[in-house]
Design a protein around this motif. Structure first.
Motif, PDB file in Angstrom:
ATOM      1  N   PHE A  45       1.182   3.419 -10.802  1.00  0.00           N
ATOM      2  CA  PHE A  45       0.955   4.771 -11.290  1.00  0.00           C
ATOM      3  C   PHE A  45       1.264   5.813 -10.226  1.00  0.00           C
ATOM      4  CE2 PHE A  45      -0.888   4.200 -15.409  1.00  0.00           C
ATOM      5  CZ  PHE A  45      -1.459   2.948 -15.383  1.00  0.00           C
ATOM      6  N   GLY A  46       1.549   7.014 -10.705  1.00  0.00           N
ATOM      7  CA  GLY A  46       1.645   8.161  -9.824  1.00  0.00           C
ATOM      8  C   GLY A  46       0.251   8.643  -9.465  1.00  0.00           C
ATOM      9  N   GLN A  47       0.198   9.735  -8.697  1.00  0.00           N
ATOM     10  CA  GLN A  47      -1.079  10.234  -8.185  1.00  0.00           C
ATOM     11  C   GLN A  47      -1.908  10.926  -9.251  1.00  0.00           C
ATOM     12  OE1 GLN A  47       2.038  10.893  -7.200  1.00  0.00           O
ATOM     13  NE2 GLN A  47       2.134  11.399  -5.020  1.00  0.00           N
ATOM     14  N   GLY A  48      -1.308  11.207 -10.385  1.00  0.00           N
ATOM     15  CA  GLY A  48      -2.028  11.884 -11.447  1.00  0.00           C
ATOM     16  C   GLY A  48      -1.873  13.392 -11.395  1.00  0.00           C
TER      17      GLY A  48
END
Lengths: 113, 114
Positions: free
Chosen positions: A103-106
């Motif tokens: 996932f990305g950092q959000g």
């Protein structure tokens, strides 16, 4: 190594504004792409996914995303946000057939009524 | 349809203690995952498993141990907890049928190490 980058960490919009959240990944092979949403106090839920076919995918609640292979991007869009869209959004990339999802950092989206 | 469950939901432990977080899924999914969620870091993969008795490291495996003797269970153990392991831990499972690997998440375990 596989990595995912979300450019916007915190976005504040007024209701009815249009939304675009950026997501780029680094991996040269076949990928499955996801956007998940986490509403306050809840666990992650799938918004939409891409694994083949039409690069423009539509998800729940009026969200859509476009896979642009040449740009290694999978940006999330919604033409008109609502207060109830306030949440954290995660872009995820699964490389090839490994099943490993990174996932990305959000991005925290705050929609003002 | 129980889906995917985690226990405990909340845990407070002391530095140096061993703690195990449990994850159970009822779908017979082949893949299972552990993530930690921290402010500013998003979701980071700790370990994952492609099948029973097959596990592999993710992005941040140090200080954690996993096992998978049965398809439905994937416990995560902190052998000697540290304050930096205070976090919310999410378990997930996915199915490789159709090669989509869509993940389903548990409700999370909030762990505080004092």
């Amino acid at each position: 190594a596989q990595s995912v980058s979300q450019h916007n960490h915190h976005v504040i919009l007024s209701e009815a504004a249009s939304l675009e959240l950026g997501c780029n990944y680094s991996y040269g092979g076949t990928v499955n792409l996801f956007w998940y949403v986490q509403y306050p106090g809840q666990h992650l839920q799938l918004l939409l996914k891409y694994f083949s076919g039409d690069p423009l995918v539509k998800g729940i609640k009026g969200f859509e995303a476009e896979f642009i292979k040449s740009k290694f991007s999978f940006n999330l869009r919604k033409p008109s946000v609502q207060w109830s869209d306030t949440a954290e959004y995660f872009c995820g990339v699964c490389s090839g057939n490994t099943g490993k999802l990174i996932f990305g950092q959000g991005t925290t989206l705050q929609v003002k009524p | 349809d129980a889906g995917i469950t985690q226990s405990p939901r909340y845990k407070i432990t002391e530095t140096g203690r061993q703690v195990t977080l449990m994850c159970h899924q009822t779908w017979s999914h082949s893949y299972m995952f552990w993530y930690r969620q921290d402010l500013g870091h998003g979701l980071r993969l700790i370990y994952y498993s492609a099948a029973a008795d097959i596990t592999d490291k993710g992005e941040v495996p140090d200080g954690y141990v996993v096992s998978r003797s049965k398809t439905e269970n994937f416990p995560l153990t902190l052998e000697s907890a540290t304050r930096s392991q205070t976090s919310v831990y999410f378990c997930a499972s996915s199915d490789d049928r159709g090669n989509t690997y869509e993940q389903y998440f548990g409700p999370g375990t909030r762990l505080t190490v004092t």
